[in-house]
Design a protein around this motif. Sequence first.
Motif, PDB file in Angstrom:
ATOM      1  N   THR A 133       6.558  10.311  16.494  1.00 28.45           N
ATOM      2  CA  THR A 133       5.883  10.147  15.296  1.00 28.45           C
ATOM      3  C   THR A 133       6.142  11.221  14.260  1.00 28.45           C
ATOM      4  O   THR A 133       5.932  12.316  14.583  1.00 28.45           O
ATOM      5  CB  THR A 133       4.462   9.987  15.401  1.00 28.45           C
ATOM      6  OG1 THR A 133       4.123   9.131  16.611  1.00 28.45           O
ATOM      7  CG2 THR A 133       3.502   9.511  14.384  1.00 28.45           C
ATOM      8  N   LEU A 136       2.869  14.471   9.198  1.00 25.19           N
ATOM      9  CA  LEU A 136       2.579  14.391   7.877  1.00 25.19           C
ATOM     10  C   LEU A 136       2.694  15.971   7.170  1.00 25.19           C
ATOM     11  O   LEU A 136       1.973  16.767   7.890  1.00 25.19           O
ATOM     12  CB  LEU A 136       1.188  13.625   7.736  1.00 25.19           C
ATOM     13  CG  LEU A 136       1.249  12.156   8.263  1.00 25.19           C
ATOM     14  CD1 LEU A 136      -0.203  11.865   8.107  1.00 25.19           C
ATOM     15  CD2 LEU A 136       1.887  11.506   7.307  1.00 25.19           C
ATOM     16  N   ILE A 140      -4.418  14.712   5.057  1.00 20.99           N
ATOM     17  CA  ILE A 140      -4.459  13.325   4.692  1.00 20.99           C
ATOM     18  C   ILE A 140      -5.986  12.661   4.402  1.00 20.99           C
ATOM     19  O   ILE A 140      -6.888  13.023   4.901  1.00 20.99           O
ATOM     20  CB  ILE A 140      -3.830  12.364   5.798  1.00 20.99           C
ATOM     21  CG1 ILE A 140      -3.734  10.721   5.275  1.00 20.99           C
ATOM     22  CG2 ILE A 140      -4.727  12.303   6.973  1.00 20.99           C
ATOM     23  CD1 ILE A 140      -2.614  10.095   6.110  1.00 20.99           C
ATOM     24  N   ALA A 144      -5.963   6.736   3.055  1.00 23.05           N
ATOM     25  CA  ALA A 144      -4.480   6.846   3.703  1.00 23.05           C
ATOM     26  C   ALA A 144      -4.636   6.716   5.189  1.00 23.05           C
ATOM     27  O   ALA A 144      -3.633   5.941   5.493  1.00 23.05           O
ATOM     28  CB  ALA A 144      -3.702   7.909   3.094  1.00 23.05           C
ATOM     29  N   LEU A 145      -5.541   7.376   5.710  1.00 20.45           N
ATOM     30  CA  LEU A 145      -5.529   7.436   7.235  1.00 20.45           C
ATOM     31  C   LEU A 145      -6.052   5.824   7.730  1.00 20.45           C
ATOM     32  O   LEU A 145      -5.462   5.260   8.612  1.00 20.45           O
ATOM     33  CB  LEU A 145      -6.701   8.372   7.871  1.00 20.45           C
ATOM     34  CG  LEU A 145      -6.847   8.273   9.531  1.00 20.45           C
ATOM     35  CD1 LEU A 145      -5.577   8.610   9.871  1.00 20.45           C
ATOM     36  CD2 LEU A 145      -7.964   9.316   9.574  1.00 20.45           C
ATOM     37  N   LYS A 147      -5.349   3.029   6.121  1.00 21.18           N
ATOM     38  CA  LYS A 147      -4.215   2.267   5.734  1.00 21.18           C
ATOM     39  C   LYS A 147      -3.136   2.421   6.749  1.00 21.18           C
ATOM     40  O   LYS A 147      -2.515   1.271   7.253  1.00 21.18           O
ATOM     41  CB  LYS A 147      -3.712   2.516   4.234  1.00 21.18           C
ATOM     42  CG  LYS A 147      -2.710   1.840   3.902  1.00 21.18           C
ATOM     43  CD  LYS A 147      -2.046   2.223   2.495  1.00 21.18           C
ATOM     44  CE  LYS A 147      -0.744   1.350   2.231  1.00 21.18           C
ATOM     45  NZ  LYS A 147      -0.212   2.021   0.751  1.00 21.18           N
ATOM     46  N   LYS A 148      -2.968   3.708   7.177  1.00 21.47           N
ATOM     47  CA  LYS A 148      -1.845   3.748   8.345  1.00 21.47           C
ATOM     48  C   LYS A 148      -2.535   2.936   9.786  1.00 21.47           C
ATOM     49  O   LYS A 148      -1.628   2.825  10.241  1.00 21.47           O
ATOM     50  CB  LYS A 148      -1.730   5.197   8.214  1.00 21.47           C
ATOM     51  CG  LYS A 148      -0.504   5.745   9.325  1.00 21.47           C
ATOM     52  CD  LYS A 148       0.682   5.151   8.551  1.00 21.47           C
ATOM     53  CE  LYS A 148       1.746   5.570   9.655  1.00 21.47           C
ATOM     54  NZ  LYS A 148       3.017   5.304   9.146  1.00 21.47           N
ATOM     55  N   GLU A 151      -1.816  -0.480   9.634  1.00 25.09           N
ATOM     56  CA  GLU A 151      -0.341  -0.893   9.646  1.00 25.09           C
ATOM     57  C   GLU A 151       0.229  -0.787  11.233  1.00 25.09           C
ATOM     58  O   GLU A 151       0.727  -1.769  11.728  1.00 25.09           O
ATOM     59  CB  GLU A 151       0.579   0.356   8.763  1.00 25.09           C
ATOM     60  CG  GLU A 151       0.371  -0.008   7.247  1.00 25.09           C
ATOM     61  CD  GLU A 151       1.246   1.244   6.608  1.00 25.09           C
ATOM     62  OE1 GLU A 151       2.062   2.117   7.295  1.00 25.09           O
ATOM     63  OE2 GLU A 151       1.491   1.198   5.488  1.00 25.09           O
ATOM     64  N   ILE A 152      -0.524   0.222  11.707  1.00 19.86           N
ATOM     65  CA  ILE A 152      -0.124   0.315  12.966  1.00 19.86           C
ATOM     66  C   ILE A 152      -0.803  -0.753  14.038  1.00 19.86           C
ATOM     67  O   ILE A 152       0.094  -1.244  14.931  1.00 19.86           O
ATOM     68  CB  ILE A 152      -0.537   1.650  13.796  1.00 19.86           C
ATOM     69  CG1 ILE A 152       0.216   2.914  13.005  1.00 19.86           C
ATOM     70  CG2 ILE A 152      -0.663   1.838  15.357  1.00 19.86           C
ATOM     71  CD1 ILE A 152      -0.351   4.383  13.423  1.00 19.86           C
TER      72      ILE A 152
END
Length: 154
Positions: A133, A136, A140, A144-145, A147-148, A151-152
């Motif tokens: 991984t 970063l 963060i 943003a966390l 959103k990530k 995505e995962i």
Amino acid sequence: MANDTNNEEKEKKLYELALLLKNESDLAGVLTLLKQLNGEVASEPRAKRLMLAYKIKGHTEAVFVSFTFHAFPADAKNMEEDLNTRQDVIRFMIMVAPPPSTQPTGPMTALPPMKRGRPAGIRAGAPGESKPTPRLAGPISNEALEKKIEEILQ
């Protein structure tokens, strides 16, 4: 050279003592022994009853006690010999405490720096190996966390 040895013997050192006792009341006997050997308690003893991971001298639970004390090196050696013969002491360890300037100040200061790279014996592209991984750069934000994480999960 003999004067150096005598000077070392004249100075009390700071020691750490960790004990496994049968009962919490057995701590009083250990403290009495320390006073008889000219030792001085430096930090308040902390005690906690524990279930042992394996039997030690037939015991499945014990009271863990730790504290620091000042003593002459010869008296600390005598303390060690006396603790070996006590029936109420299951296990113990006496260590010379590090000077205050070398003691870690935070939870992560004592850890060595992490080495980067692949562990020995693992080849790039080996079956079952996942890609590392990316790290970063800096902190963060919560947005943003989240959103990530979304995505995962998709």
